[in-house]
Design an enzyme around this catalytic site. Structure first.
Site, PDB file in Angstrom:
ATOM      1  N   ASP A   5      -7.605  38.677 -20.355  1.00 38.24           N
ATOM      2  CA  ASP A   5      -8.268  39.978 -20.320  1.00 38.24           C
ATOM      3  C   ASP A   5      -8.416  40.402 -21.763  1.00 38.24           C
ATOM      4  OD1 ASP A   5      -9.009  42.637 -20.212  1.00 38.24           O
ATOM      5  OD2 ASP A   5      -7.165  43.339 -19.233  1.00 38.24           O
ATOM      6  N   LYS A  60     -14.504  45.561 -29.209  1.00 38.64           N
ATOM      7  CA  LYS A  60     -15.217  45.116 -28.015  1.00 38.64           C
ATOM      8  C   LYS A  60     -16.480  45.954 -27.770  1.00 38.64           C
ATOM      9  CE  LYS A  60     -14.359  44.290 -23.108  1.00 38.64           C
ATOM     10  NZ  LYS A  60     -13.278  44.302 -22.109  1.00 38.64           N
ATOM     11  N   GLU A 154     -14.708  42.043 -15.027  1.00 35.93           N
ATOM     12  CA  GLU A 154     -13.374  42.653 -14.898  1.00 35.93           C
ATOM     13  C   GLU A 154     -13.069  43.172 -13.494  1.00 35.93           C
ATOM     14  OE1 GLU A 154     -13.507  45.302 -18.238  1.00 35.93           O
ATOM     15  OE2 GLU A 154     -13.452  43.618 -19.623  1.00 35.93           O
ATOM     16  N   ASP A 177     -11.561  51.541 -12.658  1.00 36.36           N
ATOM     17  CA  ASP A 177     -10.966  51.043 -13.902  1.00 36.36           C
ATOM     18  C   ASP A 177     -11.220  52.027 -15.039  1.00 36.36           C
ATOM     19  OD1 ASP A 177     -10.211  49.724 -16.215  1.00 36.36           O
ATOM     20  OD2 ASP A 177     -11.258  47.850 -15.755  1.00 36.36           O
TER      21      ASP A 177
HETATM   22  P1  ADP Z   1      -8.751  48.650 -22.065  1.00 32.38           P
HETATM   23  O1  ADP Z   1      -9.097  48.080 -20.743  1.00 32.38           O
HETATM   24  O2  ADP Z   1      -9.820  49.528 -22.597  1.00 32.38           O
HETATM   25  O3  ADP Z   1      -8.292  47.646 -23.037  1.00 32.38           O
HETATM   26  P2  ADP Z   1      -6.254  49.712 -21.002  1.00 32.38           P
HETATM   27  O4  ADP Z   1      -6.517  49.479 -19.576  1.00 32.38           O
HETATM   28  O5  ADP Z   1      -5.188  48.949 -21.637  1.00 32.38           O
HETATM   29  O6  ADP Z   1      -7.559  49.660 -21.851  1.00 32.38           O
HETATM   30  O7  ADP Z   1      -5.943  51.272 -21.138  1.00 32.38           O
HETATM   31  C1  ADP Z   1      -5.636  51.844 -22.338  1.00 32.38           C
HETATM   32  C2  ADP Z   1      -5.588  53.329 -22.178  1.00 32.38           C
HETATM   33  O8  ADP Z   1      -4.569  53.658 -21.236  1.00 32.38           O
HETATM   34  C3  ADP Z   1      -5.258  54.061 -23.445  1.00 32.38           C
HETATM   35  O9  ADP Z   1      -6.116  55.181 -23.587  1.00 32.38           O
HETATM   36  C4  ADP Z   1      -3.836  54.504 -23.226  1.00 32.38           C
HETATM   37  O10 ADP Z   1      -3.553  55.720 -23.914  1.00 32.38           O
HETATM   38  C5  ADP Z   1      -3.807  54.725 -21.740  1.00 32.38           C
HETATM   39  N1  ADP Z   1      -2.467  54.630 -21.208  1.00 32.38           N
HETATM   40  C6  ADP Z   1      -1.647  53.553 -21.229  1.00 32.38           C
HETATM   41  N2  ADP Z   1      -0.472  53.860 -20.651  1.00 32.38           N
HETATM   42  C7  ADP Z   1      -0.551  55.146 -20.251  1.00 32.38           C
HETATM   43  C8  ADP Z   1       0.336  56.045 -19.579  1.00 32.38           C
HETATM   44  N3  ADP Z   1       1.562  55.642 -19.211  1.00 32.38           N
HETATM   45  N4  ADP Z   1      -0.107  57.288 -19.312  1.00 32.38           N
HETATM   46  C9  ADP Z   1      -1.330  57.666 -19.674  1.00 32.38           C
HETATM   47  N5  ADP Z   1      -2.209  56.891 -20.310  1.00 32.38           N
HETATM   48  C10 ADP Z   1      -1.825  55.637 -20.589  1.00 32.38           C
HETATM   49 MG    MG Z   2      -9.464  46.834 -19.288  1.00 32.11          MG
END
Ligand code: ADP
Ligand code: MG
Length: 550
Positions: A5, A60, A154, A177
């Site tokens: 991912d 990205k 995804e 998502d």
């Molecule tokens: P991406 O798919 O864009 O790479 P992710 O699915 O990893 O992103 O999500 C990242 C986002 O999730 C960030 O904005 C982060 O602040 C938020 N995030 C991660 N953990 C938490 C949490 N426990 N509570 C609230 N927001 C969270």
């Molecule tokens: Mg993602």
């Protein structure tokens, strides 16, 4: 093969181990790698290590693009000979180069955990990625020494992760998502392990970052501080004097944008809210209680929390990799036979033993008899398909069964089909008088047939149903006629004069009807004529019996 991912904010790598996908942790036992790269004083830092070195962020959202989108907030950028460059630490790099460093790090993590070199991968991309964005993702993988066996969307990956344990269900799910910078909503139909994306909608500029910005304003703090504080709301009802309600209220515009996407996707998919079986949450931002509440409101049902929001997409990529390299046998727990199984009987007809859609494993049998006096063996042709005649079905195998000679119709051979859970068919033939068994196993799986072939067979059987049926009726009636006609003339010479004229005339009339129907090859007519002849010769038959018995 590994599954990756490659996220805007975080990335992860997974693999199938002992039939299950797992996300691999790095040496420090961390399973998420922040998608950050910094090259400072010729030192390269990736992920957590890059944080203190002003890394490039969210590349990205730049990959495969010619211009930097106005919403991009990942640091300084410039265009160099038509391509975007980002400042990673103190070095300009292209989004492809940055992505390649992230992929190299994930590859190294996998190699560290698995103890062997990894050369191939499945990588996930957003459903809306165009050809150029996909091509550059592949280019990044090649730079990292990985051959991309497949790029998958995804939401489909998340659905795969969800579907692995529920492959036999037929369900419609929404994958919600919400990541760091993007939002995607997909409505997917899963049928027996197949996935069809019915609709997708999204906002490439809506994600956790926006919730950080709102909180930073509320708390009057820096964005990075807000990112930290935001997590406290996962469990606390108030953080630094700001209540969860106040925070939620301040985010209403963001949630409203999400609602619009969801509603559009529902309309596009043609599915009503209550037609969705599950709402699957994916992406770090769905850990926020206000987001979960919002989802429950929009879809009028509680979201499913079965998947790990940070890992689902990576797990799905790992499953796809496993499907490609064979470590996951098949997603669909094959539980029904797609096509009927049977044997050939007289006249080239298919006699079904296990009808299509029977649940497997299963066992079914039938008794067969000899067609000719004194016959000592019988050929068993094993068939698969939906058509009435052998020639239109698929032949799976053939064997000879020997049996004790007996007058026509008196030998008894039991044929039993057993189909195991993998769709492997074993055929057993038993001569009931000697209890002697003959059996064969059809090595080829009877269920491993492409959907297309199954559909074609079924379509054809429907198209030809009437012809086939008439053909079957004709063949069966002809066998009866072939049996009746030769003995008829013999019987008439033997005892004909004992019949009254009327009965004799009726017999002759039916006889010529049978001959005419045989010539015209009309099944229904022949069947009727044969039945009439059978009735008309009733008296004749008993006279013959009497004369034989004396
Ligand atoms: P991406 O798919 O864009 O790479 P992710 O699915 O990893 O992103 O999500 C990242 C986002 O999730 C960030 O904005 C982060 O602040 C938020 N995030 C991660 N953990 C938490 C949490 N426990 N509570 C609230 N927001 C969270
Ligand atoms: Mg993602």
């Amino acid at each position: 093969m590994i599954g990756i991912d490659l996220g805007t904010t975080n990335s992860a790598v997974s693999v199938i181990e002992a039939g299950f996908p797992i996300v691999l942790a790095d040496k420090e036992n961390r399973r998420l790698l922040p998608s950050l790269v910094s090259k400072t004083n010729d030192n390269l830092y990736v992920g957590h290590e890059a944080i203190p070195h002003t890394p490039s962020q969210s590349v990205k959202s730049l990959i495969g693009r010619e211009e930097v989108p106005p919403s991009y907030n990942g640091g300084p950028t410039k265009i160099m000979s038509g391509r975007i460059q980002v400042m990673a630490g103190d070095t300009w790099m292209s989004p492809v180069q940055v992505s390649a460093e992230i992929l190299k790090t994930l590859k190294a993590t996998a190699e560290f955990r698995l103890g062997k070199e990894q050369r191939e991968a499945v990588i996930t991309v957003p459903a809306y990625f165009n050809d150029r964005q996909r091509a550059e993702t592949k280019e990044a993988a090649e730079l990292a020494g990985l051959k991309v066996r497949r790029l998958i969307a995804e939401p489909t990956a998340a659905a795969l992760a969800y579907g692995l344990e529920r492959a036999s269900e037929n369900t419609k799910i929404a994958v919600y998502d919400l990541g760091g910078g993007t939002f995607d909503l997909s409505i997917i139909e899963m049928r027996k392990g197949n996935f069809e994306v019915l609709a997708t909608a999204g906002d490439t500029d809506l994600g956790g970052d926006d919730f950080d910005t709102v909180l930073a304003e509320l708390l009057d703090c820096s964005i990075s501080e807000a990112t930290e504080q935001k997590r406290a709301f996962d469990t606390a009802s108030s953080v630094s004097g700001v209540t969860a309600e106040a925070y939620e209220k301040a985010c209403w515009k963001l949630l409203e944008r999400s609602r619009k996407c969801c509603e559009r996707a529902l309309i596009d998919s043609g599915i009503k809210k209550d037609g969705l079986d599950r709402i699957i949450l994916v992406g770090g931002s769905t850990k926020m209680p206000m987001v979960r509440k919002h989802v429950a409101e929009v879809f009028q049902q509680e979201p499913d929390l079965c998947l790990h929001p940070d890992e689902a997409v990576a797990l799905g990529a790992g499953i796809q990799a496993g499907l490609l390299d064979g470590t996951v046998q098949t997603l669909s727990l094959i539980d029904v036979t797609p096509l009927s199984l049977g044997i050939e009987t007289l006249g080239g007809l298919m006699n079904v033993i296990i009808p299509r859609n029977s649940t497997i494993p299963c066992k079914k049998g039938e008794l067969f008899t000899n067609a000719v006096d004194g016959q000592t063996s019988m050929k068993v042709k094993v068939l698969q398909g939906e058509r009435e005649f052998t020639k239109d079905n698929w032949e799976l195998g053939e064997f000879e069964v020997a049996f004790t000679p007996a007058p026509k119709g008196q030998a008894r051979v039991g044929i039993q089909f057993s189909l195991d859970a993998n769709g492997i068919l074993s055929v057993l033939a038993r001569d009931t008088s000697t209890q002697e068994d003959t059996h064969i196993t059809i090595e080829r799986s009877t269920v491993d047939i492409t959907e297309v072939a199954v559909e074609k067979m079924i379509d054809e059987s429907v198209d030809h149903a009437l012809d086939d049926m008439d053909g079957r009726v004709f063949t069966e009636a002809k066998m009866k006629a072939d049996e009746l006609l030769p003995s008829l003339d013999e019987a008439l010479t033997l005892v004909g004069e004992q019949l009254d004229e009327e009965t004799k005339a009726a017999i002759l009339a039916s006889k010529s009807d049978v001959i005419a129907a045989l010539e015209s090859q009309n099944g229904a007519e022949l069947k009727k004529a044969v039945e009439k002849l059978d009735d008309a010769t009733e008296e004749l038959a008993s006279l013959v019996m009497q004369s034989i018995l004396g």
